[in-house]
Design an enzyme around this catalytic site. Structure first.
Site, PDB file in Angstrom:
ATOM      1  N   TYR A  19       0.834  -1.206   0.000  1.00 58.78           N
ATOM      2  CA  TYR A  19       0.000   0.000   0.000  1.00 58.78           C
ATOM      3  C   TYR A  19       0.874   1.263   0.000  1.00 58.78           C
ATOM      4  O   TYR A  19       2.098   1.163   0.093  1.00 58.78           O
ATOM      5  CB  TYR A  19      -0.922   0.012   1.214  1.00 58.78           C
ATOM      6  CG  TYR A  19      -0.171  -0.318   2.473  1.00 58.78           C
ATOM      7  CD1 TYR A  19       0.774   0.570   2.966  1.00 58.78           C
ATOM      8  CD2 TYR A  19      -0.351  -1.524   3.132  1.00 58.78           C
ATOM      9  CE1 TYR A  19       1.505   0.279   4.077  1.00 58.78           C
ATOM     10  CE2 TYR A  19       0.379  -1.833   4.253  1.00 58.78           C
ATOM     11  CZ  TYR A  19       1.305  -0.924   4.725  1.00 58.78           C
ATOM     12  OH  TYR A  19       2.046  -1.220   5.815  1.00 58.78           O
ATOM     13  N   SER A  72       7.938   0.421   9.759  1.00 56.48           N
ATOM     14  CA  SER A  72       7.575  -0.519   8.699  1.00 56.48           C
ATOM     15  C   SER A  72       6.298  -1.240   9.090  1.00 56.48           C
ATOM     16  O   SER A  72       5.913  -1.276  10.257  1.00 56.48           O
ATOM     17  CB  SER A  72       8.679  -1.543   8.522  1.00 56.48           C
ATOM     18  OG  SER A  72       8.694  -2.395   9.648  1.00 56.48           O
ATOM     19  N   LYS A  73       5.691  -1.796   8.069  1.00 57.43           N
ATOM     20  CA  LYS A  73       4.445  -2.528   8.311  1.00 57.43           C
ATOM     21  C   LYS A  73       4.694  -3.690   9.276  1.00 57.43           C
ATOM     22  O   LYS A  73       3.900  -3.961  10.167  1.00 57.43           O
ATOM     23  CB  LYS A  73       3.899  -3.049   6.985  1.00 57.43           C
ATOM     24  CG  LYS A  73       2.564  -3.706   7.159  1.00 57.43           C
ATOM     25  CD  LYS A  73       2.041  -4.252   5.870  1.00 57.43           C
ATOM     26  CE  LYS A  73       0.725  -4.963   6.131  1.00 57.43           C
ATOM     27  NZ  LYS A  73       0.304  -5.754   4.992  1.00 57.43           N
ATOM     28  N   ARG A  74       5.817  -4.353   9.053  1.00 54.74           N
ATOM     29  CA  ARG A  74       6.068  -5.533   9.864  1.00 54.74           C
ATOM     30  C   ARG A  74       6.120  -5.203  11.353  1.00 54.74           C
ATOM     31  O   ARG A  74       5.524  -5.888  12.173  1.00 54.74           O
ATOM     32  CB  ARG A  74       7.358  -6.225   9.421  1.00 54.74           C
ATOM     33  CG  ARG A  74       7.299  -7.673   9.760  1.00 54.74           C
ATOM     34  CD  ARG A  74       8.428  -8.553   9.228  1.00 54.74           C
ATOM     35  NE  ARG A  74       9.114  -8.098   8.047  1.00 54.74           N
ATOM     36  CZ  ARG A  74      10.395  -7.756   8.044  1.00 54.74           C
ATOM     37  NH1 ARG A  74      11.090  -7.787   9.149  1.00 54.74           N
ATOM     38  NH2 ARG A  74      10.980  -7.391   6.927  1.00 54.74           N
ATOM     39  N   GLY A  84       2.680  -2.227  11.943  1.00 54.79           N
ATOM     40  CA  GLY A  84       1.306  -2.500  11.513  1.00 54.79           C
ATOM     41  C   GLY A  84       0.759  -1.400  10.632  1.00 54.79           C
ATOM     42  O   GLY A  84       1.504  -0.667   9.971  1.00 54.79           O
TER      43      GLY A  84
END
Ligand code: GLU
Length: 493
Positions: A15, A246-248, A251
């Site tokens: 995204y 980061s997303k990791r 979230g």
């Protein structure tokens, strides 16, 4: 001065990240400031990781933020001939070479070099193969990659970064990097330069994570005989523990869509993201679009990394408190008609929108928003905390229930009695409601605050809100009377 042409070239593998959005925004500001062009280029060369959803998400996110581009979206995959031609040109001019070393061989050399505490750079085994040797390997079907031939010379490759100043790297520190994979696919370093040359990019504004790419890419510009653009590298965005967000690890708070769902005003998010990496040199924090375009310069991009102040363990804040405060500021100060349009979408999504708010109840609708917006932080608050203004199925805050409504056991009887008084008023307005409430409190022998605060809880579900008598009048007799009469449901017996 030549035309300013900047670009935002996301790889569509997820995204739109707030870091990516910030890159787009700073490029956009620079383009707008200099009447230049912003080019949107989707770097979709990595076919395995690129997705259609991601491309749509990026375009959707930018559009929501109000970041418009002048050319594109171009798709890198549409230009693979350009990339192949450039690789060929480099081979033919002896500035690149085919490398037949296998993965295993490279790995073994790397391990040996590490064990001997030597440089782990590619050792140049295939750098000087003769045409006969190359032919023999190809005839034997040995696959090859193409490596760029970094000039063997002393000295440095360098440039003046608009943010960081002089950046230099020794030629001897740069290994012969791969520009085309063994399957014939050119890699980012090459495609990106070829595209920037074709798109006549004048300024490359991107994150500091690309610094080591830049020095290698300078060599490609030189080898391809192309003018070198101006570079400006932005700081990274780190969390409080200095880790890249980061997303990791963080979230969904890193996704632009998250802020949209959470009720952010697009420009408030833009304003926040700009300050996450750029400073005006003054205390000013709130900027209109025009002010920001006027104030923006590459030189004021921060050198040091930005801190995204997100405390996972603080339930009060679902993201950086500064972002929330900036959003709240816009919520409080934007023209109420504009807020009306934004809240309409929220109410529609929550299925509590009434078309009359656009017609005969428009004044009431806008007045309501104006009465309650001061305490709100996001557009979502209008359908959660502010729900009682638009729907009967609202929830009562725990504090409002325990501190105000259940403050006195007799309130169970008193509130319906007060409702009767209101109902009997020939004219129900701020003054008559106040008088009736005060008279009633006196009769039952309690401080006026007791029935009044309990009424607020029963009518709005909240502890705080606009002046109570104004609220009575604004909600109207019918709703006030009904909610006071129904308040018995909150008492246990
Ligand atoms: N596709 C690259 C990225 O998303 C572009 C980097 C650049 O600006 O050159 O990181």
């Amino acid at each position: 001065m030549t035309e300013v042409r900047v670009r935002f070239p996301p790889s569509p593998t997820g995204y739109l990240h707030i870091g990516g959005a910030r890159t787009a925004i700073l490029n956009w500001l620079y383009a707008r400031k200099h009447n230049g062009k912003l080019i949107l280029r989707i770097e979709d060369t990595d076919a395995e990781r690129s997705t259609k959803e991601s491309i749509e998400g990026i375009i959707d996110g930018l559009t929501w933020l109000g970041i418009d581009w002048d050319e594109g979206p171009y798709f890198q995959t549409d230009f693979s001939e350009d990339h192949a031609r450039a690789a060929q040109k480099l081979l033919e001019s002896d500035q690149a070479y085919k490398c037949f070393c296998t993965k295993e061989e490279l790995e073994a050399k790397r391990e040996a070099a590490m064990a001997a505490k030597q440089d782990v750079k590619y050792d140049g085994t295939c750098r000087n193969l003769s045409p006969e040797e190359i032919n023999a390997k190809e005839s034997a079907g040995i696959p090859s990659v193409i490596r760029f031939k970094v000039p063997h010379k002393e000295g440095v490759v360098g440039y003046d970064d608009k943010v960081l100043g002089r950046i230099e790297r020794k030629y001897t520190d740069i290994e012969d990097f791969v520009i085309v994979r063994s399957n014939g696919k050119p890699l980012y370093l090459l495609c990106n330069v070829v595209d920037d040359i074709r798109d006549r990019i004048s300024h490359v504004i991107r994150g500091q994570d690309h610094l080591t790419n830049t020095t290698r890419q300078l060599l490609l510009y030189e080898a391809l005989d192309a003018p070198i653009p101006t570079f400006a590298h932005m700081p990274l965005t780190l969390d409080l523990k200095k880790a890249k967000i980061s997303k990791r690890s963080h979230g969904e708070i890193v996704a632009v869509q998250f802020y949209r769902r959470k009720g952010f005003i697009p420009w408030a998010l833009v304003n926040f993201l700009v300050l996450l990496g750029w400073n005006p040199g003054t205390e000013q924090e709130i900027f209109t679009k025009e002010e920001l375009i006027e104030a923006f310069t590459l030189e004021r991009i921060n050198k040091s990394h930005s801190i995204f102040n997100y405390r996972k363990d603080d339930p009060k804040f679902f993201t950086d408190p500064k972002a929330i405060n900036i959003n709240a500021h816009y919520l409080r100060t934007m023209p109420i008609e504009e807020i009306g349009i934004l809240v309409k979408k929220e109410l529609q999504e929550a299925e509590i929108w009434d078309d009359a708010y656009d017609a005969e109840k428009k004044e009431w609708y806008l007045q309501t928003l104006d009465m309650i917006r001061d305490r709100f932080h996001t557009l979502n608050d209008f359908t959660t905390s502010g729900r009682a203004y638009f729907a009967d199925d609202f929830e009562i805050e725990e504090k409002a229930l325990n501190k105000n409504l259940l403050k006195h056991p007799d309130l169970k009887e008193w509130l319906p009695m007060l409702a009767d008084r209101f109902d009997a008023l020939p004219e129900f307005n701020k003054e008559s409601a106040e008088q009736a409430a005060r008279d009633f409190a006196e009769e039952i022998g309690v401080k006026p605050g007791i029935p009044i605060n309990a009424s607020r809880a029963a009518i709005t579900g909240l502890v705080k809100g606009p002046s109570m008598f104004e609220l009575f009048a604004h909600m109207g007799k019918e709703k006030v009377v009904k909610r006071l009469r129904d308040s018995g449901k909150y008492f246990k017996n």
